[in-house]
Design an enzyme around this catalytic site. Structure first.
Site, PDB file in Angstrom:
ATOM      1  N   ARG A  30     -22.688  29.389   6.116  1.00  0.00           N
ATOM      2  CA  ARG A  30     -22.937  28.422   5.040  1.00  0.00           C
ATOM      3  C   ARG A  30     -23.844  28.999   3.960  1.00  0.00           C
ATOM      4  O   ARG A  30     -23.548  28.886   2.769  1.00  0.00           O
ATOM      5  CB  ARG A  30     -23.578  27.150   5.606  1.00  0.00           C
ATOM      6  N   ASP A  90     -12.768  29.950  17.894  1.00  0.00           N
ATOM      7  CA  ASP A  90     -11.957  29.941  16.661  1.00  0.00           C
ATOM      8  C   ASP A  90     -12.160  31.060  15.632  1.00  0.00           C
ATOM      9  O   ASP A  90     -11.305  31.919  15.424  1.00  0.00           O
ATOM     10  CB  ASP A  90     -12.063  28.569  15.963  1.00  0.00           C
ATOM     11  N   THR A 124     -15.180  31.516   6.848  1.00  0.00           N
ATOM     12  CA  THR A 124     -14.797  30.364   7.665  1.00  0.00           C
ATOM     13  C   THR A 124     -15.370  29.047   7.143  1.00  0.00           C
ATOM     14  O   THR A 124     -15.010  27.980   7.614  1.00  0.00           O
ATOM     15  CB  THR A 124     -15.182  30.595   9.144  1.00  0.00           C
ATOM     16  N   GLU A 146     -24.376  29.524  11.770  1.00  0.00           N
ATOM     17  CA  GLU A 146     -24.279  28.509  10.706  1.00  0.00           C
ATOM     18  C   GLU A 146     -24.959  28.982   9.431  1.00  0.00           C
ATOM     19  O   GLU A 146     -24.446  28.785   8.328  1.00  0.00           O
ATOM     20  CB  GLU A 146     -24.892  27.177  11.161  1.00  0.00           C
ATOM     21  N   GLU A 171     -10.216  21.382   8.693  1.00  0.00           N
ATOM     22  CA  GLU A 171      -9.233  22.347   9.231  1.00  0.00           C
ATOM     23  C   GLU A 171      -7.769  21.998   8.961  1.00  0.00           C
ATOM     24  O   GLU A 171      -6.946  22.892   8.700  1.00  0.00           O
ATOM     25  CB  GLU A 171      -9.446  22.550  10.737  1.00  0.00           C
TER      26      GLU A 171
HETATM   27  C1  DMJ Z   1     -17.244  24.603   9.492  1.00  0.00           C
HETATM   28  O1  DMJ Z   1     -18.611  24.732   9.426  1.00  0.00           O
HETATM   29  C2  DMJ Z   1     -16.610  25.939   9.678  1.00  0.00           C
HETATM   30  O2  DMJ Z   1     -15.287  25.835   9.321  1.00  0.00           O
HETATM   31  C3  DMJ Z   1     -16.710  26.465  11.060  1.00  0.00           C
HETATM   32  O3  DMJ Z   1     -15.988  27.648  11.265  1.00  0.00           O
HETATM   33  C4  DMJ Z   1     -16.283  25.464  12.089  1.00  0.00           C
HETATM   34  N1  DMJ Z   1     -16.067  24.169  11.565  1.00  0.00           N
HETATM   35  C5  DMJ Z   1     -16.878  23.614  10.566  1.00  0.00           C
HETATM   36  C6  DMJ Z   1     -16.221  22.408   9.948  1.00  0.00           C
HETATM   37  O4  DMJ Z   1     -15.447  21.674  10.786  1.00  0.00           O
END
Ligand code: DMJ
Length: 643
Positions: free
Chosen positions: A272, A401, A621, A268, A535
């Site tokens: 982020r 994912d 992501t 995370e 998503e």
């Molecule tokens: C986000 O923090 C990112 O997209 C992560 O890969 C998984 N999903 C959350 C949001 O749903």
């Protein structure tokens, strides 16, 4: 019986140690022992005599002896080679001169110690005269001074690198008035989310929009690292909210500190914070973001100190101690976590010239390549101590994912040079299509979850990102199956839209099934929530970019309206607990990814394609855009120094 100890392998006979039967060698050994004993006695008597004599010498002689030794060591410019080690007249002359000098030196030292003591006493007396508060203030000033010094040291500029071609940071407004108005509405939603966070949650990781206070989850430990600020920066920038961007930059410059005793999620924090800071750096050119990203990355590195090099899920930013989630199968690390570091880490090596980051992620890749994959699928769990898979669960949603996403994006980000990543992506997607992708009775294409040899006909909201991924990977796919993958992307987008359309609020549930008559619907209460996730909208945007089919803008607008209607409260935006209820309860969390991703993808959906074009930018992501690195012309990928 001859014991083996007497006949060693070398063939040389060892004298017996036994004192039993007398023999010539034994007798000789006894004689040698007593001679040695007498010698030892004489030697120790002599040493005792010398020691005793020393204590009877006058004091000055003792000092001289020790000083000479000290001088030999500490005063290199004294020419001991000529006089000091010699027993001639020169030495005698030198000693007399030294004695005088040493006395002076001793005197000087004594005076200094006396003066220091007196000064300390004076200071202590002065301190005692002061009030407690005054003393506290002084201590604080000292502390601040030290902190400032350290900050200065940490903020040394990084080596300059050629910045990649940054095209499409700005773009014209859409000419179509309807589209412009929709885009303005999204911008207004962003401002509402930001302003409320600023007012009620500033500096906290997230906002509680109903309680109107800060919020944080265990992914950030007990830190207050302003996750929303960092996550939102690039969205603010591309929306032209420059005052807000500057507020964020100012906070980061003055307050973002990673030396906190807090256990955070490596994944995370990477997607982020490092992703957010890097994107903010590339968009704005402000050095502070690059410096902070590199500082933070340094704090994540200890997480890789495992027997295999597969990082722990969590790391304490201060102590560097890592561990895994208690719930993960057999103490495993998670595929989607350790497999979602590549983009950011390659950029860190690129920007710093330090291969350490690149090496860490390449090591993970090499290790994965060597492993057996059941049915060609990557299980979600891998034990970082043993290097063995945990439970054989495979998912394109939670826990799996973004690993697949980053294989594709590593290839794109390398200007399509990293063909190894593309191959791994193609292999993985083929296995996924074979084992996980099915059509429901009602004709909806879905991606299920593989659990110990069995397909669960359930799809998560998280899995919906895959529609966009298939479309993004269509160009360059094996056997020229571009059309096939674009079609697959469209089918997933359609299924996910259905999951929204079949609810009361027109917002999608967290998970939905295709079983026993169910078509894209949630059954269990704990699968009915919507927490402002991006998503589905992400997939609409990719599909829009590749097809320009207006239905994607239409679907995106439906979602934006539903969010504004059901998730907006006066203190920001909140998730809802049941998308099938007409009066749902709020979860009272404004997730940082709502500002980073959901609103960004919506804004891009109603912008021209030349804003962050996909030939030049790859979105991590968490929707943070990172520029394509034209690695063919740099040292990074091909240079053995980086391997
Ligand atoms: C986000 O923090 C990112 O997209 C992560 O890969 C998984 N999903 C959350 C949001 O749903």
């Amino acid at each position: 019986m001859t014991t083996p100890a007497l006949l060693p392998l070398s063939g040389r006979r060892i004298p017996p140690l036994s004192l039993g039967t007398s023999s010539f060698p034994h007798h000789r050994a006894t004689l040698r022992l007593s001679e040695k004993f007498i010698l030892l006695l004489i030697l120790s008597a002599f040493i005792t005599l010398c020691f005793g004599a020393f204590f009877f010498l006058p004091d000055s002689s003792k000092h001289k002896r020790f000083d000479l030794g000290l001088e030999d060591v500490l005063i290199p410019h004294v020419d001991t080679g000529k006089g000091g080690k010699n027993l001639g007249g020169y030495l005698i002359h030198g000693q007399g001169h030294d004695e005088h000098r040493h006395r002076e030196e001793e005197e000087r030292l004594r005076n200094k110690i006396r003066a220091d003591h007196e000064k300390a006493l004076e200071e202590a007396k002065e301190k005692l005269k002061k009030s407690r508060d005054e003393i506290r203030a002084e201590i604080q000033t000292e502390k601040n001074k030290v902190a400032q010094e350290m900050k200065k040291k940490d903020s040394k500029p990084l080596p300059p690198v050629p910045i990649p071609n940054l095209v499409g940071i700005n773009s014209e407004d859409p000419t179509d008035q309807d589209i412009r108005e929709k885009r303005d509405k999204i911008k207004e939603m962003m401002k509402h989310a930001w302003d409320n966070y600023r007012q009620y949650g500033w500096g906290h990781n997230e906002l509680k929009p109903i309680a109107r206070k800060g919020h944080s989850t265990n992914i950030f430990g007990n830190s207050q690292m302003g996750a929303t600020i960092v996550d939102a920066l690039d969205t603010l920038y591309i929306m032209g909210l420059h005052d807000e961007f500057r507020q964020g930059q100012d906070w980061i410059d003055k307050n973002l500190d990673f030396s906190v005793n807090s256990e955070v999620s490596v994944f995370e924090v990477n997607i982020r914070f490092i992703g957010g800071l890097l994107a903010a750096y590339y968009l704005s050119g402000q050095e502070v973001f690059k410096i902070k990203a590199v500082q933070l990355a340094g704090k994540l590195l200890p997480a890789f100190n495992t027997p295999t090099g597969i990082p722990w899920a969590m790391v304490n930013l201060k102590s560097g101690v890592g561990r895994n989630w208690g719930w993960a199968s057999a103490g495993s690390s998670i595929l989607a976590e350790f497999g979602t570091l590549h983009m950011e880490f390659v950029h860190l090596s690129y920007l710093t010239g330090d291969p350490v980051y690149y090496n860490k992620v390449m090591h993970i890749r090499k290790l994965l390549q060597k492993m057996d994959r059941p049915n060609g699928l990557y299980p979600n769990y891998l034990n970082p101590r043993t290097g063995r898979w945990g439970q054989h669960h495979t998912s394109v949603g939670g826990l799996g994912d973004s690993f697949y996403e980053y294989l594709l994006k590593a290839w794109l980000m390398s200007d399509k040079m990293d063909t190894e990543a593309r191959k791994m992506y193609d292999d993985a997607i083929e296995a996924i299509e074979r084992h996980l992708i099915r059509k429901s009775n009602g004709g909806l294409t879905f991606i299920g979850e593989w659990k110990n040899g069995h397909l669960e006909r359930k799809m998560g909201h998280l899995t919906c990102f895959a529609g966009g991924m298939f479309a993004l990977g269509a160009d360059g796919s094996r056997d020229d199956k571009a059309g096939h993958y674009l079609q697959l992307g469209a089918e997933i987008a359609h299924t996910c839209h259905e999951s929204y359309d079949r609810t009361t609020l027109k917002l999608g549930p967290e998970a939905f099934k295709f079983d026993g008559g169910l078509e894209a619907a949630a059954v269990r209460q704990n699968e009915k929530y919507y927490i402002l996730r991006p998503e589905v909208i992400e997939t609409y945007w990719y599909m829009w970019r590749f097809t320009h089919d207006p239905k994607y803008r239409q679907w995106g607008w439906e979602a934006a309206q539903a969010i504004d209607k059901y998730c907006r409260v006066s203190g920001g935006f909140s998730g809802v607990k049941d998308v099938y209820s007409s009066s749902p309860a709020y979860d009272d969390v404004q997730q940082s990814f709502f500002l980073a991703e959901t609103l960004k993808y919506l804004y891009l959906l109603f912008s021209n394609d030349d804003l962050l074009p996909l030939d030049n930018w790859v979105f991590n992501t968490e929707a943070h855009p990172l520029p394509v690195l034209h690695l063919a012309n740099t040292t990074l990928s091909g240079n053995p120094a980086y391997r």
